[in-house]
Design an enzyme around this catalytic site. Structure first.
Site, short mmCIF file in Angstrom:
data_model
loop_
_atom_site.label_atom_id
_atom_site.label_comp_id
_atom_site.label_asym_id
_atom_site.label_seq_id
_atom_site.Cartn_x
_atom_site.Cartn_y
_atom_site.Cartn_z
N GLU A 155 -1.16 4.71 -1.65
CA GLU A 155 -0.88 4.95 -0.23
C GLU A 155 -0.12 6.25 -0.12
OE1 GLU A 155 -1.03 0.73 2.12
OE2 GLU A 155 0.96 1.40 1.53
N PHE A 160 5.29 1.38 9.03
CA PHE A 160 3.84 1.20 9.27
C PHE A 160 3.54 2.03 10.50
CE2 PHE A 160 0.63 -2.27 10.74
CZ PHE A 160 -0.32 -1.97 9.79
N ARG A 205 -4.84 -4.42 -3.41
CA ARG A 205 -5.35 -4.99 -2.16
C ARG A 205 -5.81 -6.43 -2.31
NH1 ARG A 205 -2.86 -1.63 1.14
NH2 ARG A 205 -3.55 0.54 0.85
N THR A 250 1.65 4.44 5.30
CA THR A 250 0.52 5.31 4.98
C THR A 250 0.25 6.27 6.13
OG1 THR A 250 -0.39 3.49 3.72
CG2 THR A 250 -1.90 5.30 4.26
N ASP A 280 2.93 4.53 -2.38
CA ASP A 280 3.19 3.09 -2.36
C ASP A 280 1.94 2.39 -2.93
OD1 ASP A 280 3.98 0.50 -1.79
OD2 ASP A 280 3.45 0.63 0.33
N ASP A 325 9.75 -0.12 4.02
CA ASP A 325 8.52 0.63 4.25
C ASP A 325 8.01 0.34 5.67
OD1 ASP A 325 6.55 2.45 3.62
OD2 ASP A 325 5.31 1.02 2.52
N HIS A 358 -3.76 4.44 10.66
CA HIS A 358 -3.74 3.50 9.53
C HIS A 358 -3.71 2.06 10.05
CE1 HIS A 358 -2.80 1.76 5.63
NE2 HIS A 358 -1.68 1.26 6.10
N GLU A 363 -8.97 2.48 3.27
CA GLU A 363 -9.59 3.10 4.45
C GLU A 363 -10.73 4.03 4.06
OE1 GLU A 363 -6.53 4.49 7.53
OE2 GLU A 363 -5.27 3.99 5.81
N GLN A 401 -2.58 -8.50 -2.43
CA GLN A 401 -1.99 -8.44 -1.08
C GLN A 401 -2.73 -9.33 -0.08
OE1 GLN A 401 -1.92 -4.40 0.44
NE2 GLN A 401 -0.97 -4.98 2.37
N TYR A 407 -0.32 -12.43 1.63
CA TYR A 407 0.59 -11.83 2.61
C TYR A 407 0.85 -12.63 3.89
CZ TYR A 407 -2.72 -10.19 6.16
OH TYR A 407 -3.63 -10.14 7.18
N THR A 431 6.40 1.90 -7.14
CA THR A 431 6.34 2.83 -6.02
C THR A 431 6.85 4.15 -6.57
OG1 THR A 431 6.87 1.01 -4.52
CG2 THR A 431 7.14 3.24 -3.66
N ARG A 461 -9.37 -7.74 10.34
CA ARG A 461 -9.50 -8.73 11.41
C ARG A 461 -10.64 -8.41 12.39
NH1 ARG A 461 -4.12 -7.78 11.10
NH2 ARG A 461 -4.26 -6.39 12.87
N GLU A 517 2.29 8.50 1.44
CA GLU A 517 3.42 8.30 2.34
C GLU A 517 4.47 9.38 2.10
OE1 GLU A 517 5.04 4.44 2.92
OE2 GLU A 517 3.24 3.39 2.21
N LYS A 565 2.62 -5.13 -3.88
CA LYS A 565 3.31 -3.84 -3.75
C LYS A 565 4.40 -3.64 -4.80
CE LYS A 565 1.75 -2.70 0.55
NZ LYS A 565 1.16 -1.40 0.91
CA LIG Z 1 3.02 1.26 2.52
MG LIG Z 2 4.79 -0.03 -3.91
#
Ligand SMILES: [Ca+2]
Ligand SMILES: [Mg+2]
Ligand SMILES: [Ca+2]
Ligand SMILES: [Mg+2]
Ligand code: NI
Lengths: 427, 427
Positions: free
Chosen positions: B209, B138, B247, B361, B243, B136, B143, B375, B250, B254, B267, B152, B211, B263
Site C-alpha cells: 500500500e 483511510f 488481502r 493508501t 503498509d 493508519d 481508494h 485496486e 484481511q 476483518y 510496515t 461490496r 502511503e 497487516k
Molecule cells: Ca493502509
Molecule cells: Mg502493515
C-alpha cells in the site's frame, strides 16, 4: 490449608503467600535514610508491599537467574519479564521462602524488614510495564452472540470466522491507565438522525467492559511464530482490565476498520500482575471447540482458569454504597490465552515483553453474567436498577470497580481491584 | 534557484540544502579516534549525512532552544521532536547556514568536516523514532471507493460516515521496520471454499500500500484534544510508508473489528523525516469537502502538499530492471493531516512524540494512480504486466520501491526511497 507468612495476611486478603503478584510502586513519602521515591518493582503480601529493589540490594536473590541481575532496580517490569519462566519461578520461590513464617532471614532482621516492607496505603501503584503494543481479543462466545443480536439481529449473530480464529483488534497503548485514574468522558460523533449532521458532543452511551489481560513475557522475533504448545512460556501473568467503550462513537465509526475513538480514550488495568504460576492450581479445562481449530491452534492440553470475576460495582456519586452489576468467570472464554498468543504471531507479528493481550469482554451464558452495559441493558432498552437509581449507560461521577479472585482451600489468589470514576467531558 | 552547499549535491538529489530531513543512523565502521557506532541523529545533504551529535558537541547549536540540549546525543529523535517547532526551526536554520557554500565555520574546518560529514554508503539507517503507537487512516476517497466496489459492489461503495470523519484503525507498532528490511510472507487463514476448513498457509494475495505517514512532535495530555487549527504544531514531518497487506487474511478476519493479522506482519517506512518546514513551499489547497465537516474538523486554511509519489516499482528477482507500477500524489488525500490529528484526539486520546499517523493508501482518480495491487489488478482479475512477467499479487523475491518528491525551481525536496523485498514464508 493456607501457607503462613510472618506478615499479617487477613483471611479474605487477595494477596496471601500463595499469590505474590508483581507490580511497580513508588513510596508516597521518603522512607528512611537514602531511600528514594523512584518507581520500583514490588510484590503484594497482605496489606503490604515487599520492595524487591531492597531485597535485591541485600543480595537475597541468589539463584542462578537473578543473582547479579539489575531487573529489580528498573522502573518497569519489562526486563524481569524478558527473562522468562526460570527467572520468574526463582523469584517466586525466593520471595515465598523469605516471607514465610518459619524463615528468619527477613523476619528477624528489623532494619531490613522496615526498609523492605511498606504498608500499601503508603505507596502509589503505577503501570507495571512499558506497554509497546496492546491487543484486544473478542473471545467470549456469549459476548459475541449478544453483540451480534443487538447490532445485526438474531439471524447468524456470530460471524462464521469467529469459530475458526480468535478475532482481535489493535488497541491504543498510550491511553492505558492504572486503576484509580479518572476517566474523562470522551466527546465524538454519533450516527445522524435523518438528514441532520452527525451528533457531536459528550458520548451518551459510555460503557465499561469486564475483561482480563495477559502480560507478555519473552517476545518473539519478527517472522518467527510461537507454537501454541509453547505459548504459555511467553505469558507472565494476568491483570483485570476495563476496556471503557463509547457505544455511540463506536457504532458510527467502526465499519470497515474496527473500533477507534470509541475505545482509545482510556483503558484501565489493575496494578498487580498475578503470575500463571500462582494461577496454576486453578487451571481447568477450556470449552470444547467445534469445529476443531486448525492445527496451529490445536493444543495438547487446552486450559482455562477458574477466576470468579465476582463483582462489577457501579457506585453513583450520590450513593454511599455500590451495587453488584454482574458476576462472571474467566472460564467462560472460548479461545484460550495460548491460542490467542499463537494466533497473534502466526503471521510473523512480533510480541515484546510487557505487551498486553486483552481477552475481550467476559460474558457468561446467564443474563446476570453479561460483561458490559450494552448487553446488560440491551443497548439501553432495559435500564438497570442500582439501589433506586437506574442506568442505561454510565453517568458522570459513576465509579466502576472490577474485582476477581480464585478460591483456594482457606485462601484466595486475587487480583485486587480495577477501578475508575467517570468525570465530565471537557466543555 | 537552488541554494548552494559546499557539500556536493547533484541536481537530481532528493536532499539539497532546501530539504534537510532528519533521521537516525549508525556508522557501519568506526570513523576516527574515539568515535563510536552508536545510533545518533543526522541530517541528509546530497549523498552525505551530517552527524548532529558531532555538531552539537562542537557547540555549534547555539540558539536559545538547542544550546546545552542533549537532544542530539540520543539514539532516537523523540526528545528533539518533543521540543516543538521553535527548536525545529532553530535546528534547520543553524544547519542550513552551517552547510551553505559561503559559510566558513564547517567548510574551512577540515577536522570537524571529516568527523561530522559521512558518506551515506558508510552508514546504516535505523528507525528514526521510538514509535509508541501507530495509526493508519483511510483518507483517499478514490481508494475507499475502489475497495468498496471490489468488496461490496458498485452500490454505495463508500460508507456514509467516511465523508464525516477520517476513518482510521490502530496499527501494530512492533512490526514497523526501516526501508531495506526484508518482508517475510505471512502465513494465515483465508476464507474457506464451500464446506472445507479455512485455507491455511502462506498468503496468496500479498500486496503493498502506497502511503505516507506523519511523525508526531509534541504530544497532548490524555483528555485534552488538539484544536484542528493548532494541529500542525504537533506534526514534525512526513515519511514514505508501505503498509504491506495480505488481502486473503484481511478479507477473512476483518469483520467486525478491522484489520489485524492481514497487516501486522510488517510496515516499512523511509528513514528520512522531511519536515513540514521543508514542505511548506509545496503546500496547496486541500480538496473542497462536501458535506462541510463538523466544527472540530473545520480549518481556517485546509492544506495539502504537492508531493509526486512518482514510482512504485516492482522488481522481480529474475529481472534486471524494475517497472513503474503507479504514479500518485499526496494531494489526492481528502482529509488533511491536521484534520486526522484533530480527529484522533477529539475523544481525549493522547498522542506522544514519535507516534506515526499513516495517511492510508494514496490512490488518485486515474487507473494508473491506484496505490495498491488490490485496486490495480482489481483483486487479481486484471493481472499487471511487468516487462514480460505478470503479477496479480506480489511473488517471493519481488522488491517494492516507493519514492516521492516535491519539484522546486531547480531542486527537489525528496523522501528518498522506501523499499522492501518479499521473502518466502517459514515452512
Ligand atoms: Ca493502509
Ligand atoms: Mg502493515
Ligand atoms: Ca474490549
Ligand atoms: Mg479502551
Ligand atoms: Ni469434533
Amino acid at each position: 490449608m493456607a501457607l503462613k507468612s510472618f506478615v499479617e495476611v487477613l483471611p479474605d486478603s487477595h494477596f496471601p503467600l500463595e499469590n505474590l503478584p508483581f507490580g511497580i510502586f513508588k513510596p508516597t513519602q521518603q522512607v528512611g535514610e537514602g531511600a528514594t521515591t523512584e518507581p520500583r518493582p514490588g510484590v503484594a503480601i497482605g496489606d503490604f508491599v515487599l520492595d524487591l529493589s531492597v531485597i535485591a540490594s541485600a543480595g537475597l536473590f541468589n539463584g542462578p537467574n537473578l543473582n547479579n541481575s539489575d531487573c529489580f532496580s528498573q522502573t518497569s517490569l519489562n526486563k524481569f519479564l524478558s527473562m522468562g519462566r526460570p527467572a520468574w519461578k526463582e523469584a517466586r520461590s525466593t520471595i515465598q521462602k523469605l516471607l514465610s513464617a518459619d524463615e528468619p532471614t527477613l523476619r528477624d532482621n528489623a532494619s531490613l524488614r522496615e526498609k523492605s516492607i511498606l504498608p500499601m496505603n503508603k505507596v502509589e501503584m503505577l503501570l507495571p510495564t512499558v506497554i509497546g503494543d496492546y491487543t484486544d481479543f473478542f473471545s467470549s462466545m456469549h459476548h459475541a452472540k449478544n453483540c451480534g443480536i443487538i447490532f445485526r439481529g438474531p439471524e447468524n449473530p456470530i460471524v462464521p470466522h469467529w469459530f475458526h480464529l480468535p478475532i482481535a483488534y489493535h488497541g491504543r497503548a498510550s491511553s492505558i491507565v492504572i486503576s484509580g485514574t479518572d476517566i474523562i468522558r470522551p466527546r465524538g460523533q454519533g450516527r445522524p438522525v435523518g438528514n441532520s449532521p452527525p451528533y457531536f458532543g459528550p458520548s451518551v452511551k459510555l460503557d465499561f467492559e469486564l475483561e482480563m489481560a495477559a502480560v507478555v513475557g519473552p517476545g518473539n522475533e519478527l517472522g518467527k511464530p510461537v507454537d501454541v504448545n509453547e505459548a504459555a512460556d511467553h505469558i507472565f501473568g494476568l491483570v483485570l482490565m476495563n476496556d471503557w467503550s463509547a457505544r455511540d462513537i463506536q457504532a458510527w465509526e467502526y465499519v470497515p476498520l474496527g473500533p477507534f475513538l470509541g475505545k482509545s480514550f482510556g483503558t484501565t488495568i489493575s496494578p498487580w500482575i498475578v503470575t500463571l504460576d500462582a494461577l496454576e492450581p486453578f487451571a481447568c479445562d477450556a470449552p470444547k471447540q467445534e469445529p476443531h481449530p486448525l492445527p496451529y491452534l490445536t493444543e495438547k492440553k487446552s486450559k482455562n482458569y477458574d477466576i470468579s470475576l465476582e463483582v462489577v460495582r457501579i457506585k453513583p456519586t450520590e450513593q454511599e454504597h455500590s451495587s453488584v452489576v454482574t458476576k462472571s468467570n474467566f472460564n467462560h472464554l472460548y479461545w484460550t490465552l495460548t491460542q490467542q498468543l499463537a494466533h497473534h504471531t502466526i503471521n510473523g507479528c512480533n510480541l515484546r515483553p510487557g505487551d498486553l493481550l486483552g481477552t475481550g469482554t467476559i460474558s457468561g451464558p446467564e443474563p446476570e453474567s453479561m460483561g458490559c452495559l450494552l448487553e446488560l441493558t440491551w443497548n439501553g432498552k432495559k435500564p438497570l436498577s442500582l439501589n433506586g437509581s437506574t442506568r442505561k449507560f454510565l453517568e458522570d461521577g459513576d465509579e466502576v470497580v472490577i474485582t476477581g479472585y480464585c478460591k483456594g482451600n482457606g485462601y484466595k489468589v486475587g487480583f485486587g481491584t480495577c477501578s475508575g470514576k467517570v468525570v465530565p467531558a471537557p466543555i
